[in-house]
Design a protein around this motif. Sequence first.
Motif, PDB file in Angstrom:
ATOM      1  N   GLY A  58      -9.264   4.433  12.490  1.00 54.80           N
ATOM      2  CA  GLY A  58      -8.508   5.392  11.794  1.00 54.80           C
ATOM      3  C   GLY A  58      -8.889   6.725  11.658  1.00 54.80           C
ATOM      4  N   LEU A  59      -9.937   6.921  12.497  1.00 55.37           N
ATOM      5  CA  LEU A  59     -10.223   8.506  12.533  1.00 55.37           C
ATOM      6  C   LEU A  59      -9.655   9.028  14.174  1.00 55.37           C
ATOM      7  N   ILE A  60      -8.648   9.412  13.913  1.00 51.66           N
ATOM      8  CA  ILE A  60      -7.978   9.713  15.342  1.00 51.66           C
ATOM      9  C   ILE A  60      -7.595  11.464  15.294  1.00 51.66           C
ATOM     10  N   GLU A  61      -8.359  12.314  14.623  1.00 47.47           N
ATOM     11  CA  GLU A  61      -8.094  13.531  14.640  1.00 47.47           C
ATOM     12  C   GLU A  61      -8.072  14.438  15.886  1.00 47.47           C
ATOM     13  N   ASN A 118     -13.574   8.043   5.991  1.00 43.71           N
ATOM     14  CA  ASN A 118     -14.825   6.804   6.574  1.00 43.71           C
ATOM     15  C   ASN A 118     -14.578   5.601   5.876  1.00 43.71           C
ATOM     16  N   MET A 119     -13.774   5.454   5.111  1.00 44.02           N
ATOM     17  CA  MET A 119     -13.627   4.002   4.414  1.00 44.02           C
ATOM     18  C   MET A 119     -12.204   3.340   4.813  1.00 44.02           C
ATOM     19  N   ARG A 120     -11.523   4.270   6.030  1.00 41.07           N
ATOM     20  CA  ARG A 120     -10.249   3.358   6.533  1.00 41.07           C
ATOM     21  C   ARG A 120     -10.623   1.963   7.180  1.00 41.07           C
ATOM     22  N   CYS A 121     -11.859   1.842   8.063  1.00 36.38           N
ATOM     23  CA  CYS A 121     -11.814   0.699   8.662  1.00 36.38           C
ATOM     24  C   CYS A 121     -12.170  -0.369   7.668  1.00 36.38           C
ATOM     25  N   MET A 122     -12.987  -0.137   6.572  1.00 38.93           N
ATOM     26  CA  MET A 122     -13.267  -1.026   5.626  1.00 38.93           C
ATOM     27  C   MET A 122     -11.824  -1.398   4.680  1.00 38.93           C
ATOM     28  N   TRP A 123     -10.873  -0.547   4.835  1.00 41.06           N
ATOM     29  CA  TRP A 123      -9.603  -0.769   4.033  1.00 41.06           C
ATOM     30  C   TRP A 123      -8.887  -1.892   4.919  1.00 41.06           C
ATOM     31  N   ALA A 124      -8.839  -1.724   6.204  1.00 45.96           N
ATOM     32  CA  ALA A 124      -8.118  -2.560   7.192  1.00 45.96           C
ATOM     33  C   ALA A 124      -8.714  -4.119   6.864  1.00 45.96           C
ATOM     34  N   LYS A 125     -10.308  -4.142   7.025  1.00 46.84           N
ATOM     35  CA  LYS A 125     -10.769  -5.267   6.930  1.00 46.84           C
ATOM     36  C   LYS A 125     -10.858  -5.987   5.796  1.00 46.84           C
ATOM     37  N   TRP A 169      -1.137   2.675  12.476  1.00 52.28           N
ATOM     38  CA  TRP A 169      -1.050   2.119  13.705  1.00 52.28           C
ATOM     39  C   TRP A 169      -2.545   1.877  14.221  1.00 52.28           C
ATOM     40  N   ASP A 170      -3.311   2.980  14.352  1.00 52.99           N
ATOM     41  CA  ASP A 170      -4.499   2.936  14.966  1.00 52.99           C
ATOM     42  C   ASP A 170      -5.414   1.837  14.081  1.00 52.99           C
ATOM     43  N   LEU A 171      -5.345   1.633  12.945  1.00 57.66           N
ATOM     44  CA  LEU A 171      -5.979   0.624  12.108  1.00 57.66           C
ATOM     45  C   LEU A 171      -5.355  -0.800  12.455  1.00 57.66           C
ATOM     46  N   LEU A 172      -4.233  -1.000  12.316  1.00 58.64           N
ATOM     47  CA  LEU A 172      -3.796  -2.427  12.285  1.00 58.64           C
ATOM     48  C   LEU A 172      -3.199  -2.923  13.637  1.00 58.64           C
ATOM     49  N   ALA A 173      -2.702  -2.016  14.604  1.00 63.36           N
ATOM     50  CA  ALA A 173      -2.136  -2.581  15.662  1.00 63.36           C
ATOM     51  C   ALA A 173      -3.160  -2.329  16.803  1.00 63.36           C
ATOM     52  N   ARG A 174      -4.054  -1.413  16.511  1.00 65.21           N
ATOM     53  CA  ARG A 174      -5.036  -1.399  17.605  1.00 65.21           C
ATOM     54  C   ARG A 174      -6.387  -1.488  17.266  1.00 65.21           C
ATOM     55  N   GLY A 175      -6.778  -1.947  15.992  1.00 66.11           N
ATOM     56  CA  GLY A 175      -7.825  -2.409  15.492  1.00 66.11           C
ATOM     57  C   GLY A 175      -8.835  -1.175  15.651  1.00 66.11           C
ATOM     58  N   ASP A 222       0.808  -1.356   0.009  1.00 65.48           N
ATOM     59  CA  ASP A 222       0.063  -0.011   0.075  1.00 65.48           C
ATOM     60  C   ASP A 222       0.955   1.233  -0.206  1.00 65.48           C
ATOM     61  N   TYR A 223       0.709   1.971  -1.075  1.00 61.64           N
ATOM     62  CA  TYR A 223       1.281   3.380  -1.277  1.00 61.64           C
ATOM     63  C   TYR A 223       0.514   3.996  -1.809  1.00 61.64           C
ATOM     64  N   THR A 224       0.295   5.271  -1.452  1.00 60.33           N
ATOM     65  CA  THR A 224      -0.905   6.307  -1.998  1.00 60.33           C
ATOM     66  C   THR A 224      -2.024   5.783  -2.380  1.00 60.33           C
ATOM     67  N   PHE A 225      -2.614   4.395  -1.467  1.00 65.62           N
ATOM     68  CA  PHE A 225      -3.839   4.062  -1.902  1.00 65.62           C
ATOM     69  C   PHE A 225      -4.701   4.399  -0.603  1.00 65.62           C
ATOM     70  N   LEU A 226      -4.315   3.862   0.538  1.00 67.48           N
ATOM     71  CA  LEU A 226      -5.208   4.432   1.729  1.00 67.48           C
ATOM     72  C   LEU A 226      -5.216   6.099   1.815  1.00 67.48           C
ATOM     73  N   CYS A 227      -4.502   6.701   1.488  1.00 66.15           N
ATOM     74  CA  CYS A 227      -4.413   8.243   1.407  1.00 66.15           C
ATOM     75  C   CYS A 227      -5.438   8.939   0.445  1.00 66.15           C
ATOM     76  N   ALA A 228      -5.746   8.058  -0.699  1.00 67.91           N
ATOM     77  CA  ALA A 228      -6.853   8.429  -1.561  1.00 67.91           C
ATOM     78  C   ALA A 228      -8.100   8.256  -1.095  1.00 67.91           C
ATOM     79  N   LEU A 229      -8.272   7.221  -0.281  1.00 71.12           N
ATOM     80  CA  LEU A 229      -9.561   7.092   0.220  1.00 71.12           C
ATOM     81  C   LEU A 229     -10.202   8.086   1.327  1.00 71.12           C
ATOM     82  N   HIS A 230     -11.446   7.984   1.215  1.00 71.00           N
ATOM     83  CA  HIS A 230     -12.125   8.883   2.140  1.00 71.00           C
ATOM     84  C   HIS A 230     -11.950   8.303   3.505  1.00 71.00           C
TER      85      HIS A 230
END
Length: 270
Positions: free
Chosen positions: A224-227, A171-178, A215-221, A161-169
């Motif tokens: 990814g919304l960590i603003e 709100n789609m981050r959790c779907m990406w990890a799954k 880290w939030d998505l993969l290590a912590r489950g 993954d490079y410039t793929f997750l950052c291209a997604l809104h």
Amino acid sequence: MAGETTGRLIGHFQNIAEEQHGTGWSELWDNGESDLWDRGIPSPALTDIVAERRDLLSPVDANGVRKKALVPGCGKGHDAIMLALHGFDAWGLEISETAVSTAERYASEQMQSPSPENFARAEVGSGIEPGSVRFIQGDFFEQDWKVNLLGEAVKFDLIYDYTFLCALHPNMRCMWAKRMAELLKPGGLLICLEFPLWKDLKSPGPPWGLQGVYWDLLARGGDGLIEDGQGERPFPAMEHVQFVCELNHKPARSFKQGRGEDLLSLWRRL
């Protein structure tokens, strides 16, 4: 120039609904605007780790069978081609038919006469018989392309993954990890060149800022919304965590767009 590129992408997606973002990327391809994100060469950070850490990234398994690698949002195909030249059977996935056609033409050239950028500085070729590289049009989050490509049961050994997750809104981050967990076989590796880490998490995208997000998505489950800060989210129960981090470091080489802040992380699927 970098600011103009970012502004063009943000402006393009500003009035496009989240569920239509795939169409938005296809429009950019069809309009000949892939130069907004195309780097022109494979990722130096990925090239180096593939060459230097064959203990972790052998292209064949214990039985001598080639491992399967996937690059979602592969663009022109630089990284998928490089992985194939290092012995993997590689697939590049793109939402756009124009992108797939472009990647196929580029691969036909590179597999016959590879550019030096496909190899680490210390390499003279990879010393390994090349695998295959193929490109397929499809939506990363849908099942049809993978079933048609490999069958329902077959999964990948490696995903980049490079410039793929950052291209997604966001709100789609959790779907990406799954989806990453679904596509990787147990013990398979997810390699991430984390970008952009210099961008404020609250700033609009794409590209969307990702400091702390992997880290939030993969290590912590997490989602990814960590603003509001990484430290405020409770650590989840371990059954929700599907990856363990095996490597996380600042690569010796990366693209200038990373502003010296890119991190290369390697995650093993549990």
